[in-house]
Every structure is written in structure tokens, then in C-alpha cells.
Design a protein around this motif. Structure first.
Motif, PDB file in Angstrom:
ATOM      1  N   GLU A 160       0.834  -1.240   0.007  1.00 28.80           N
ATOM      2  CA  GLU A 160      -0.070  -0.038   0.185  1.00 28.80           C
ATOM      3  C   GLU A 160       0.862   1.331   0.002  1.00 28.80           C
ATOM      4  O   GLU A 160       0.356   2.340  -0.248  1.00 28.80           O
ATOM      5  CB  GLU A 160      -1.002  -0.064   1.128  1.00 28.80           C
ATOM      6  N   VAL A 161       1.959   1.189   0.260  1.00 27.00           N
ATOM      7  CA  VAL A 161       2.896   2.318   0.475  1.00 27.00           C
ATOM      8  C   VAL A 161       4.139   2.333  -0.438  1.00 27.00           C
ATOM      9  O   VAL A 161       4.892   3.320  -0.638  1.00 27.00           O
ATOM     10  CB  VAL A 161       3.552   2.348   1.810  1.00 27.00           C
ATOM     11  N   SER A 162       4.372   1.164  -1.127  1.00 26.52           N
ATOM     12  CA  SER A 162       5.285   1.035  -2.256  1.00 26.52           C
ATOM     13  C   SER A 162       4.964   1.831  -3.600  1.00 26.52           C
ATOM     14  O   SER A 162       4.245   2.132  -3.858  1.00 26.52           O
ATOM     15  CB  SER A 162       5.583  -0.423  -2.550  1.00 26.52           C
ATOM     16  N   THR A 163       6.211   1.927  -4.207  1.00 24.05           N
ATOM     17  CA  THR A 163       6.379   2.627  -5.547  1.00 24.05           C
ATOM     18  C   THR A 163       5.315   1.548  -6.620  1.00 24.05           C
ATOM     19  O   THR A 163       5.440   0.562  -6.370  1.00 24.05           O
ATOM     20  CB  THR A 163       7.603   2.778  -6.072  1.00 24.05           C
ATOM     21  N   ASP A 164       4.766   2.275  -7.499  1.00 30.76           N
ATOM     22  CA  ASP A 164       4.064   1.452  -8.626  1.00 30.76           C
ATOM     23  C   ASP A 164       5.062   0.950  -9.680  1.00 30.76           C
ATOM     24  O   ASP A 164       4.727   0.059 -10.492  1.00 30.76           O
ATOM     25  CB  ASP A 164       2.780   2.256  -9.279  1.00 30.76           C
ATOM     26  N   ALA A 165       6.260   1.623  -9.898  1.00 29.70           N
ATOM     27  CA  ALA A 165       6.978   1.541 -11.120  1.00 29.70           C
ATOM     28  C   ALA A 165       8.544   1.570 -10.526  1.00 29.70           C
ATOM     29  O   ALA A 165       8.726   2.495  -9.738  1.00 29.70           O
ATOM     30  CB  ALA A 165       6.624   2.251 -12.090  1.00 29.70           C
ATOM     31  N   THR A 166       9.170   1.011 -11.171  1.00 32.39           N
ATOM     32  CA  THR A 166      10.820   0.910 -10.916  1.00 32.39           C
ATOM     33  C   THR A 166      11.196   2.459 -11.323  1.00 32.39           C
ATOM     34  O   THR A 166      10.928   2.967 -12.376  1.00 32.39           O
ATOM     35  CB  THR A 166      11.668  -0.119 -11.823  1.00 32.39           C
ATOM     36  N   TYR A 167      12.154   2.957 -10.378  1.00 35.47           N
ATOM     37  CA  TYR A 167      12.885   4.320 -10.769  1.00 35.47           C
ATOM     38  C   TYR A 167      14.233   4.140 -10.351  1.00 35.47           C
ATOM     39  O   TYR A 167      14.751   3.299  -9.574  1.00 35.47           O
ATOM     40  CB  TYR A 167      12.149   5.429 -10.202  1.00 35.47           C
ATOM     41  N   VAL A 168      14.939   4.893 -10.844  1.00 36.79           N
ATOM     42  CA  VAL A 168      16.622   4.928 -10.700  1.00 36.79           C
ATOM     43  C   VAL A 168      16.923   6.255  -9.957  1.00 36.79           C
ATOM     44  O   VAL A 168      16.732   7.246 -10.510  1.00 36.79           O
ATOM     45  CB  VAL A 168      17.467   4.756 -12.040  1.00 36.79           C
ATOM     46  N   VAL A 169      17.715   6.067  -8.810  1.00 33.94           N
ATOM     47  CA  VAL A 169      18.458   6.966  -8.216  1.00 33.94           C
ATOM     48  C   VAL A 169      19.852   7.048  -8.887  1.00 33.94           C
ATOM     49  O   VAL A 169      20.464   6.197  -8.356  1.00 33.94           O
ATOM     50  CB  VAL A 169      18.231   7.210  -6.728  1.00 33.94           C
ATOM     51  N   PRO A 170      20.384   7.957  -9.533  1.00 33.58           N
ATOM     52  CA  PRO A 170      21.673   7.853 -10.052  1.00 33.58           C
ATOM     53  C   PRO A 170      22.833   8.146  -8.859  1.00 33.58           C
ATOM     54  O   PRO A 170      22.567   8.947  -7.873  1.00 33.58           O
ATOM     55  CB  PRO A 170      21.663   8.848 -11.048  1.00 33.58           C
ATOM     56  N   ALA A 171      24.012   7.500  -9.038  1.00 36.54           N
ATOM     57  CA  ALA A 171      24.902   7.826  -8.123  1.00 36.54           C
ATOM     58  C   ALA A 171      25.495   9.315  -8.337  1.00 36.54           C
ATOM     59  O   ALA A 171      25.635   9.525  -9.498  1.00 36.54           O
ATOM     60  CB  ALA A 171      26.177   6.873  -8.586  1.00 36.54           C
ATOM     61  N   HIS A 172      25.713   9.786  -7.198  1.00 36.47           N
ATOM     62  CA  HIS A 172      26.526  10.939  -7.392  1.00 36.47           C
ATOM     63  C   HIS A 172      27.882  10.968  -7.479  1.00 36.47           C
ATOM     64  O   HIS A 172      28.642   9.998  -7.193  1.00 36.47           O
ATOM     65  CB  HIS A 172      26.243  11.738  -5.792  1.00 36.47           C
ATOM     66  N   ALA A 173      28.694  11.956  -8.044  1.00 33.29           N
ATOM     67  CA  ALA A 173      30.003  11.964  -8.692  1.00 33.29           C
ATOM     68  C   ALA A 173      30.878  11.773  -7.061  1.00 33.29           C
ATOM     69  O   ALA A 173      31.617  11.033  -7.031  1.00 33.29           O
ATOM     70  CB  ALA A 173      30.150  13.196  -9.291  1.00 33.29           C
ATOM     71  N   GLY A 174      30.538  12.804  -6.260  1.00 38.56           N
ATOM     72  CA  GLY A 174      31.103  12.655  -4.744  1.00 38.56           C
ATOM     73  C   GLY A 174      32.503  12.494  -4.840  1.00 38.56           C
ATOM     74  O   GLY A 174      33.244  12.704  -5.864  1.00 38.56           O
ATOM     75  N   PRO A 175      33.278  11.768  -4.012  1.00 40.00           N
ATOM     76  CA  PRO A 175      34.621  11.948  -3.719  1.00 40.00           C
ATOM     77  C   PRO A 175      35.109  10.733  -4.474  1.00 40.00           C
ATOM     78  O   PRO A 175      36.355  10.568  -4.836  1.00 40.00           O
ATOM     79  CB  PRO A 175      34.790  11.543  -2.308  1.00 40.00           C
ATOM     80  N   TRP A 176      34.388   9.942  -5.084  1.00 40.35           N
ATOM     81  CA  TRP A 176      34.820   8.640  -5.960  1.00 40.35           C
ATOM     82  C   TRP A 176      34.819   8.959  -7.282  1.00 40.35           C
ATOM     83  O   TRP A 176      35.397   8.579  -8.153  1.00 40.35           O
ATOM     84  CB  TRP A 176      34.095   7.495  -5.852  1.00 40.35           C
ATOM     85  N   GLU A 200      25.052   8.980  -2.631  1.00 37.84           N
ATOM     86  CA  GLU A 200      26.275   9.876  -2.280  1.00 37.84           C
ATOM     87  C   GLU A 200      27.622   9.003  -2.177  1.00 37.84           C
ATOM     88  O   GLU A 200      28.595   9.564  -1.975  1.00 37.84           O
ATOM     89  CB  GLU A 200      26.128  10.739  -1.130  1.00 37.84           C
ATOM     90  N   ARG A 201      27.433   7.758  -1.992  1.00 32.51           N
ATOM     91  CA  ARG A 201      28.594   6.943  -2.032  1.00 32.51           C
ATOM     92  C   ARG A 201      29.029   6.072  -3.404  1.00 32.51           C
ATOM     93  O   ARG A 201      29.640   5.195  -3.462  1.00 32.51           O
ATOM     94  CB  ARG A 201      28.491   5.795  -0.835  1.00 32.51           C
ATOM     95  N   GLY A 202      28.530   6.595  -4.334  1.00 34.00           N
ATOM     96  CA  GLY A 202      28.782   6.147  -5.811  1.00 34.00           C
ATOM     97  C   GLY A 202      28.098   4.708  -6.135  1.00 34.00           C
ATOM     98  O   GLY A 202      28.234   4.231  -7.080  1.00 34.00           O
TER      99      GLY A 202
END
Length: 380
Positions: A160-176, A200-202
Motif C-alpha cells: 500500500e505504500v510502495s512505488t508502482d514502478a521502478t525508478y533509478v536514483v543515479p550515483a552522485h559523483a562525490g569523492p569517488w 552519495e557513496r557512488g
């Protein structure tokens, strides 16, 4: 003119106050949160789905509401109970008052009651069903509807609380400087900050619906699997446990938090049980038994894993042990799965019962995301 409101608990206890937020009637499980700050993150945490949250801190709403601190797309609490709401917000980031936000999202609340007495009652009697109403004047009539409402035990709510479709959170450039890993994250009620902490950890995070299969997980070619926090009874959640068992059998590194810890426990063969009144707040002391360090942590759980504290347990996937424990009551707060000593004893999977994403704080447990990256890198 203030509008009278009633709060009725399923054992018949009645509290009278004033309507706060939307007018109307709502039902849910009464629980209390001991955090003095972070009410906006609490309200938008999907783990509070179908729960009426009592704030033990007496003064709520003073910093208003902003559009940056949301942990999901909406308020999830079934109802809200405060003692002394702020008359007006005062913060440079505030864009509207908490009362306005509750009204806009049709969240029924009550103010002006003795929240200390209510909290003590819940500690003594346990979390229980309740109702808040600004339209019903008869406590007995409201109690009858409370007793007819659903219970948290036996409820499967992640869908009841989950997303309906897959989505992507891309890696941040960050220190790596570049993407390091890909993680499949099962959304059982995920908070916005959690994939951000990995990104934020790549880590590129593919957030999948709660209904995802093992094939869906493997389709993203993950370096690791993550199960999020979420609401409901872990004993009523079976498909995700079978998915996790399949992933463990294939040796996929795993990290779970909160509900993900409970499902990990069940996948390893442990039971789960309902706590009397649960742990909810941002001031809970937990010991990491692998480092002997004590962390002050954020919690939101009404169920816990029933695993032995004094010895390892053999499972089809390796040796399981309790890695973290609450110093208030010895409740299991984390699990580890390691290879047998003959195979080097390396870490294969782990979980914690609390919220290391630190929304809204504290930051003591942020190292767990680093532990997950080290696990996927093969350094543990």
C-alpha cells in the motif's frame, strides 16, 4: 471558536481536546514518538501508515513545513496528536504552517490533551487501536467503531505504500568521481533519504516495487540487494521473504533496515513478535556488538526479531548472529550472516532495526552505508 475533538482508545480511555488539522474522523494504532525534532520527517515516513502518532514533545509545529525535508510524496500517519501546537511557524525555510499542511492532506488530529498521560497509558497498556473525531460527540459510539477497526497484527501493508514502478536514483559523483556499484532496493515504504545516502557513496540505486520478483532484482545486474523500512506485520509478509532467500542462496550481498531487518530475520528462520509499545524516536541507544560502540539512533518499529543473543545460529546460508542490541530492553536491533569459519568467516549480509539514513537525525549510524559498500567490494 475551537472545534471540540475526542480521542478514544480501544480499552475505553477517553481524551478530550480540540480539532487540529482536518476535521473529521480517523482510526489507527495509537503509538508515541519521543523525538523533540523532525516532526515533518515523521509525518511523511511510510512506516507510520495506519498509525495515529502521539508526540511526546509538548510543543509541535514551531518550524512550520518546508518542501525539502519530506521523506515521501505525502503524509502517511492516520492521525496526529499534540499537546501545544505552535500559534505561528518561525523558521526561514518554512513555507506554510503544520496545521495548514495537515488540513491540505486531510489528516485528522487533536490538540490540547495531556500527551504525557496518554504516553504513560500506552507504555503501561501497550499500543492499541484508537480513533480521533471532531464530528462524533458520544465516546461510546466512537469506541464501538474503534473495536470494529482493523488491527496491526496480521496486516500486510508494504504494497500500500510502495512505488508502482521502478525508478533509478543515479550515483552522485562525490569523492569517488564515478559510479561504483548498482543496488536493487525493494521499496517496502522507503524514505527519500535512504537511496540518497547510497547514491552519495557512488551507488546507482534501482528502487523496485514491493511486488518485484527475484528475476526483477537480477535483471538490473545488482552488486547488492537492499530491503527498506515499511509498515505492517512481518509475519504477514511472505513473498519478499522468499525473494530474499533466493538472493541469499545466490550469494548476493544484502543490507536491510527496519522492516528489512525483520524480513531478513524471517528469511534466516527466526520468528518475529509484536512489541508492547514499540520504539519510535531519534534518541534510542544501541550497541554495535561488532565494534562495542554505542550509537544514538532513530527508530520506528512495533515488531522485532526473536533471535538468540548468546550464540550463533546455523542457517542454510551461513552463520547468523545478533550484531546490534537496544540498551534499554535488549531487543534485537541488527543481524549478521557470515560464512562458516572453515570458509573464512566473511560477512555475507547484514541488517539493522533502526534508521541509519538520519532523517531527521542523528548521524551516529551513517557508517552502515560504508559497511554495505565494503561488503559489495568484498572487503569484509
Amino acid at each position: 471558536m475551537p472545534i471540540p475533538a475526542l480521542l478514544v482508545l480501544e480499552d475505553g480511555r477517553v481524551f478530550r481536546g480540540e480539532s487540529y488539522g482536518a476535521e473529521g474522523e480517523t482510526f489507527g494504532e495509537a503509538v508515541f514518538n519521543t523525538g523533540m525534532t523532525g516532526y515533518q520527517e515523521t509525518l511523511t515516513d511510510p512506516s507510520y501508515h495506519r498509525q495515529v502518532v502521539v508526540m511526546t514533545s509538548p510543543h509541535i509545529g514551531n518550524t512550520g513545513v518546508n518542501d525539502e525535508d519530506l521523506e515521501s510524496s505525502r503524509i502517511w500517519v492516520a492521525g496526529y496528536v499534540v499537546r501545544d501546537p505552535a500559534r505561528r511557524p518561525s523558521n526561514w525555510r518554512s513555507v506554510r504552517s503544520l496545521d495548514e499542511e495537515l488540513r491540505a492532506q486531510d489528516v485528522v488530529g487533536i490538540s490540547g490533551i495531556d500527551t504525557r498521560a496518554l504516553t504513560r497509558h500506552l507504555r503501561e497498556r501497550g499500543a492499541m487501536r484508537c480513533a480521533i473525531s471532531s464530528v462524533e460527540r458520544d465516546p461510546e459510539a466512537l469506541l464501538a467503531r474503534v473495536l470494529a477497526s482493523g488491527e496491526m497484527t496480521g496486516s500486510e501493508l508494504s504494497g500500500e505504500v510502495s512505488t508502482d514502478a521502478t525508478y533509478v536514483v543515479p550515483a552522485h559523483a562525490g569523492p569517488w568521481g564515478e559510479k561504483r556499484f548498482t543496488v536493487a532496493a525493494l521499496d517496502l515504504g522507503i524514505k527519500t533519504m535512504t537511496p540518497y545516502r547510497m547514491a552519495e557513496r557512488g551507488i546507482e540505486v534501482h528502487v523496485l516495487p514491493a511486488t518485484a520478483s527475484l528475476d526483477d532484482v537480477l535483471a538490473v545486474s545488482p552488486d547488492g540487494l537492499f530491503f527498506s523500512n515499511g509498515p505492517g506485520d512481518p509475519a504477514a509478509t511472505t513473498d519478499q521473504v522468499e525473494l530474499l532467500r533466493g538472493a541469499l542462496a545466490q550469494g548476493l550481498p544484502y543490507f536491510g533496515i527496519c522492516f528489512g531487518n525483520q524480513l531478513f530475520g524471517r528469511a534466516l528462520g527466526f520468528g518475529t513478535y509484536k512489541l508492547k509499545y514499540g520504539h519510535r524516536g531519534i534518541n534510542q541507544p544501541v550497541m554495535d556488538r561488532t565494534t562495542r560502540k554505542v550509537e544514538v539512533t532513530a527508530h520506528n518499529h512495533g515488531f522485532a526479531v526473536d533471535a538468540p543473543l548468546d550464540h550463533d545460529t546455523e542457517t542454510p546460508y551461513g552463520l547468523a548472529s545478533v550484531s546490534h542490541v537496544c540498551l534499554n530492553d535488549d531487543v534485537v536491533e541488527g543481524l549478521e550472516l557470515r560464512a562458516p569459519a572453515a570458509e573464512g568467516g566473511g560477512l555475507k549480509a547484514f541488517s539493522v532495526q533502526y534508521h541509519p539514513e538520519a532523517a531527521a537525525g542523528p548521524h551516529d549510524a551513517a557508517y552502515l552505508f560504508d559497511r554495505f559498500t565494503a561488503l559489495m567490494a568484498g572487503d569484509l
